[in-house]
Design a protein around this motif. Structure first.
Motif, PDB file in Angstrom:
ATOM      1  N   SER A 260       0.898  -1.063   0.070  1.00 33.11           N
ATOM      2  CA  SER A 260       0.181  -0.183  -0.019  1.00 33.11           C
ATOM      3  C   SER A 260       0.948   1.143  -0.055  1.00 33.11           C
ATOM      4  O   SER A 260       0.594   2.117  -0.372  1.00 33.11           O
ATOM      5  CB  SER A 260      -0.950   0.095   1.048  1.00 33.11           C
ATOM      6  N   ASN A 261       2.267   1.056   0.517  1.00 32.63           N
ATOM      7  CA  ASN A 261       3.088   2.370   0.426  1.00 32.63           C
ATOM      8  C   ASN A 261       4.483   1.497   0.095  1.00 32.63           C
ATOM      9  O   ASN A 261       4.440   0.181   0.397  1.00 32.63           O
ATOM     10  CB  ASN A 261       3.085   3.002   1.495  1.00 32.63           C
ATOM     11  N   PRO A 262       5.644   2.198   0.234  1.00 34.52           N
ATOM     12  CA  PRO A 262       6.910   1.897  -0.076  1.00 34.52           C
ATOM     13  C   PRO A 262       7.281   0.679   0.871  1.00 34.52           C
ATOM     14  O   PRO A 262       8.141  -0.369   0.714  1.00 34.52           O
ATOM     15  CB  PRO A 262       7.992   2.912  -0.083  1.00 34.52           C
ATOM     16  N   THR A 263       6.807   0.571   2.058  1.00 39.16           N
ATOM     17  CA  THR A 263       7.252  -0.235   3.174  1.00 39.16           C
ATOM     18  C   THR A 263       6.223  -1.149   3.882  1.00 39.16           C
ATOM     19  O   THR A 263       6.448  -1.837   4.730  1.00 39.16           O
ATOM     20  CB  THR A 263       7.977   0.639   4.524  1.00 39.16           C
ATOM     21  N   THR A 264       4.792  -1.105   3.298  1.00 41.97           N
ATOM     22  CA  THR A 264       3.790  -1.710   4.078  1.00 41.97           C
ATOM     23  C   THR A 264       3.199  -2.743   3.222  1.00 41.97           C
ATOM     24  O   THR A 264       2.546  -2.411   2.051  1.00 41.97           O
ATOM     25  CB  THR A 264       2.789  -0.929   4.534  1.00 41.97           C
ATOM     26  N   ILE A 265       3.263  -4.083   3.623  1.00 41.21           N
ATOM     27  CA  ILE A 265       2.734  -4.993   2.766  1.00 41.21           C
ATOM     28  C   ILE A 265       1.138  -5.286   3.143  1.00 41.21           C
ATOM     29  O   ILE A 265       0.955  -5.349   4.341  1.00 41.21           O
ATOM     30  CB  ILE A 265       3.133  -6.442   2.866  1.00 41.21           C
ATOM     31  N   SER A 266      -0.020  -4.958   2.263  1.00 39.20           N
ATOM     32  CA  SER A 266      -1.240  -4.833   2.853  1.00 39.20           C
ATOM     33  C   SER A 266      -1.841  -6.328   2.513  1.00 39.20           C
ATOM     34  O   SER A 266      -2.893  -6.505   3.013  1.00 39.20           O
ATOM     35  CB  SER A 266      -2.096  -3.813   2.037  1.00 39.20           C
ATOM     36  N   GLN A 267      -1.287  -6.937   1.460  1.00 44.33           N
ATOM     37  CA  GLN A 267      -1.953  -8.200   1.240  1.00 44.33           C
ATOM     38  C   GLN A 267      -1.052  -9.366   0.789  1.00 44.33           C
ATOM     39  O   GLN A 267      -0.122  -8.842   0.011  1.00 44.33           O
ATOM     40  CB  GLN A 267      -3.033  -7.931   0.026  1.00 44.33           C
ATOM     41  N   ARG A 268      -1.219 -10.442   1.109  1.00 47.17           N
ATOM     42  CA  ARG A 268      -0.363 -11.623   0.513  1.00 47.17           C
ATOM     43  C   ARG A 268      -1.176 -12.732  -0.227  1.00 47.17           C
ATOM     44  O   ARG A 268      -2.049 -13.012   0.586  1.00 47.17           O
ATOM     45  CB  ARG A 268       0.610 -12.082   1.659  1.00 47.17           C
ATOM     46  N   ILE A 269      -0.740 -13.316  -1.163  1.00 49.14           N
ATOM     47  CA  ILE A 269      -1.549 -14.153  -1.902  1.00 49.14           C
ATOM     48  C   ILE A 269      -0.807 -15.363  -2.270  1.00 49.14           C
ATOM     49  O   ILE A 269       0.355 -14.931  -2.947  1.00 49.14           O
ATOM     50  CB  ILE A 269      -2.240 -13.462  -3.259  1.00 49.14           C
ATOM     51  N   THR A 270      -0.870 -16.507  -2.012  1.00 54.37           N
ATOM     52  CA  THR A 270      -0.131 -17.664  -2.736  1.00 54.37           C
ATOM     53  C   THR A 270      -0.905 -18.135  -4.039  1.00 54.37           C
ATOM     54  O   THR A 270      -2.140 -17.941  -4.183  1.00 54.37           O
ATOM     55  CB  THR A 270      -0.114 -18.816  -1.633  1.00 54.37           C
ATOM     56  N   VAL A 271       0.156 -18.240  -4.930  1.00 55.52           N
ATOM     57  CA  VAL A 271      -0.588 -18.614  -6.317  1.00 55.52           C
ATOM     58  C   VAL A 271       0.344 -19.744  -6.662  1.00 55.52           C
ATOM     59  O   VAL A 271       1.424 -19.912  -6.487  1.00 55.52           O
ATOM     60  CB  VAL A 271      -0.075 -17.416  -7.298  1.00 55.52           C
ATOM     61  N   ALA A 272      -0.245 -20.401  -7.902  1.00 51.29           N
ATOM     62  CA  ALA A 272       0.152 -21.780  -8.332  1.00 51.29           C
ATOM     63  C   ALA A 272       0.130 -21.567  -9.855  1.00 51.29           C
ATOM     64  O   ALA A 272      -0.940 -21.509 -10.165  1.00 51.29           O
ATOM     65  CB  ALA A 272      -0.431 -23.065  -7.944  1.00 51.29           C
TER      66      ALA A 272
END
Length: 88
Positions: A54-66
């Motif tokens: 959401s900004n340079p240092t904050t992960i707002s969402q993580r998603i695993t993909v195959a």
């Protein structure tokens, strides 16, 4: 800096549509950070994790993909994944 639009789709459904500062995808040749204004590119993706910032240092969402494909265009980043799971 402007946000980039991100779409994640699987064969079953549209998983996520969002604007983000940056998206990091598991490209077939290594992780790729995608920002607004990125050059057009198409690549395969390996099994791994997409991180949405959401900004340079904050992960707002993580998603695993195959598996799947990713395309960067003027419209943003689109990921077509074989399977995707949103992480808490």
């Amino acid at each position: 800096m402007a946000d980039i639009h991100f779409e994640l789709v699987t064969p079953e459904r549209a998983v996520l549509s969002a604007d983000a500062h940056m998206i990091v995808i598991p490209g077939s040749e290594g992780d790729m950070g995608i920002l607004h204004g990125h050059a057009p590119v198409m690549t395969t993706i390996r099994d791994g994790e997409i991180r949405i910032y959401s900004n340079p240092t904050t992960i707002s969402q993580r998603i695993t993909v195959a598996g799947g494909f990713a395309e960067v265009s003027d419209a943003g980043l689109t990921v077509l994944a074989e399977h995707a799971t949103l992480l808490a």
